[in-house]
Design an enzyme around this catalytic site. Sequence first.
Site, short mmCIF file in Angstrom:
data_model
loop_
_atom_site.label_atom_id
_atom_site.label_comp_id
_atom_site.label_asym_id
_atom_site.label_seq_id
_atom_site.Cartn_x
_atom_site.Cartn_y
_atom_site.Cartn_z
N CYS A 85 -1.33 14.00 31.16
CA CYS A 85 -1.83 13.92 32.52
C CYS A 85 -2.53 12.59 32.77
O CYS A 85 -3.75 12.53 32.93
CB CYS A 85 -2.74 15.10 32.80
SG CYS A 85 -1.84 16.64 32.66
N GLU A 86 -1.77 11.52 32.75
CA GLU A 86 -2.23 10.16 33.05
C GLU A 86 -1.05 9.40 33.60
O GLU A 86 0.05 9.47 33.04
CB GLU A 86 -2.64 9.42 31.76
CG GLU A 86 -3.80 9.98 31.00
CD GLU A 86 -5.15 9.54 31.53
OE1 GLU A 86 -5.20 8.59 32.34
OE2 GLU A 86 -6.14 10.17 31.13
N TYR A 139 -0.78 -2.26 26.12
CA TYR A 139 -0.47 -3.69 26.30
C TYR A 139 0.70 -3.93 27.25
O TYR A 139 1.26 -5.01 27.25
CB TYR A 139 -0.04 -4.35 24.99
CG TYR A 139 -0.78 -4.02 23.73
CD1 TYR A 139 -2.11 -4.38 23.56
CD2 TYR A 139 -0.11 -3.42 22.67
CE1 TYR A 139 -2.75 -4.11 22.35
CE2 TYR A 139 -0.75 -3.16 21.47
CZ TYR A 139 -2.08 -3.52 21.32
OH TYR A 139 -2.70 -3.27 20.13
N GLU A 161 -1.41 -12.05 5.42
CA GLU A 161 -1.82 -10.70 5.87
C GLU A 161 -0.84 -10.13 6.88
O GLU A 161 -1.23 -9.79 7.99
CB GLU A 161 -3.21 -10.77 6.53
CG GLU A 161 -4.32 -11.35 5.69
CD GLU A 161 -5.60 -11.60 6.51
OE1 GLU A 161 -5.58 -11.41 7.74
OE2 GLU A 161 -6.61 -11.97 5.90
N PRO A 162 0.43 -10.03 6.55
CA PRO A 162 1.39 -9.54 7.55
C PRO A 162 1.28 -8.03 7.75
O PRO A 162 1.10 -7.28 6.79
CB PRO A 162 2.74 -9.89 6.93
CG PRO A 162 2.49 -9.85 5.45
CD PRO A 162 1.07 -10.30 5.25
N GLY A 163 1.37 -7.60 8.97
CA GLY A 163 1.41 -6.18 9.27
C GLY A 163 2.72 -5.84 9.98
O GLY A 163 3.66 -5.30 9.40
C1 LIG Z 1 -4.12 -7.01 12.63
C2 LIG Z 1 -4.43 -8.05 11.63
C3 LIG Z 1 -3.42 -8.57 10.81
C4 LIG Z 1 -1.96 -8.18 10.96
O1 LIG Z 1 -1.41 -8.70 12.11
P1 LIG Z 1 0.16 -8.55 12.39
O2 LIG Z 1 0.34 -9.21 13.69
O3 LIG Z 1 0.47 -7.11 12.42
O4 LIG Z 1 0.88 -9.27 11.28
C5 LIG Z 1 -3.77 -9.49 9.85
N1 LIG Z 1 -5.07 -9.90 9.70
C6 LIG Z 1 -6.05 -9.42 10.46
C7 LIG Z 1 -7.43 -9.89 10.24
C8 LIG Z 1 -5.78 -8.50 11.47
O5 LIG Z 1 -6.76 -8.04 12.23
#
Ligand SMILES: *Cc1c(COP(=O)(O)O)cnc(C)c1O
Length: 425
Positions: free
Chosen positions: A353-354, A327, A284-286
């Site tokens: 304005c923060e 973060y 599940e890479p983002g």
């Molecule tokens: C956010 C998320 C990801 C992706 O994470 P990255 O750090 O962007 O790779 C994968 N799985 C789940 C369940 C997430 O919440």
Amino acid sequence: MSQFAYQNGVLHAEGVALNAIAEQYGTPTYVYSKAQLLGNFAAYADACAGRDALVCYAMKANSNLAILDLLARQGAGFDIVSGGELLRVIAAGGDPRKVIFSGVGKSVDEMRLALTHDILCFNVESIPELHRLNEVAGSMGKKARISLRVNPNVDAKTHPYIATGLKANKFGVAFSDALDTYRTAASLPHLDVCGIDCHIGSQLLDDAPLLEALDKLIELIDTLDAEGIHLHHLDIGGGLGVDYGEVGEGAPVAVGDYLGRLFRRVDAWRAERHGGKPIKVIFEPGRSIVGNTGVLLTRVEFLKHGEEKNFCIVDAAMNDMARPALYQAWMDMQPVVQSSAAGETFDVVGPICESGDWLARERALAVAPGDLLVMHTAGAYGMTMASNYNTRGRAAEVMVDGGQTHLVRRRETPQELFALESVLK
Ligand SMILES: *Cc1c(COP(=O)(O)O)cnc(C)c1O
């Protein structure tokens, strides 16, 4: 190799100068590189070639339809966290049967929508969620495929806001409760228990915590096998980091190296302890797909010399890029046009304005009002976290493909921001 590089002193995205993009589309604007996106996805796809594996892009990192469309064409699946994200996948031509649904708070309507589209799997995070999904599936005469998100309690050694695999986090089912939770799931008539998943955190530079989590998942699969609960897939989540360029931070492990190590462990376990039985591996890479695919292009409005600090006030703000405010993330800022002039030290801040509205602190920059800057590695958790705070329309998004630019989301107008509102009659 980065697709964002200087050519004759001007920063380009592939073959297009960023100052030309600012001229045509204005600022602030997110600029993406198609080649970078496809290259990042290919690193996963190549390492998975010939295997029973699926890369489900975690689209909360960047859910622009153009990005989803390009990835869907490469065979990507998608990891979603809302019904809205499922509708985006469908709108972009993605295959719902390659969708997994994560998140701790899925509503009845979202479950129904996902079941209607026959998604691959629900990643369930609690016992009440199991019961709700069982009821919803039963009411539709369907069976829901599920995986349990277990919390392997490994320390991902990342920022506390993006660590998710520790006991103190809201996510997943505790490792010690996993067996009982699987028994409950297996007893529910409208659930089809098919997998196990985890996601231990984000921006991991080292794969050791991920491999440690893998070992824990494998241990549970063995225990479940002995109970007569047989799983068909294991989903290790996302989490691999990108290089934000911060001095002393180090570069993330290469995708191919991580996947190579992971598959060697899976293969050895299958041969030695799993009777050679197949198992599908899901990722599940983002961030590692889209992080370095984008930059945020912004123009300097004013320079302000204070008593203690100098401020470089730009037209992008925390509503465009929330990561520093949220973060304390360090992100690289560079001028579009290189200069040999001696710089000064600035905090780069937006017009909101923060006091929390900052993008970069203590940076040496040689800039003047009207100059263009880019914030590098802004493709992940940039536009998707953008808001309309201070009634600021969200930035435009442009995708570069070789020498061509495509406007993939136009800038919001102020009128659009209050078009849904009304005054009392
Ligand atoms: C956010 C998320 C990801 C992706 O994470 P990255 O750090 O962007 O790779 C994968 N799985 C789940 C369940 C997430 O919440």
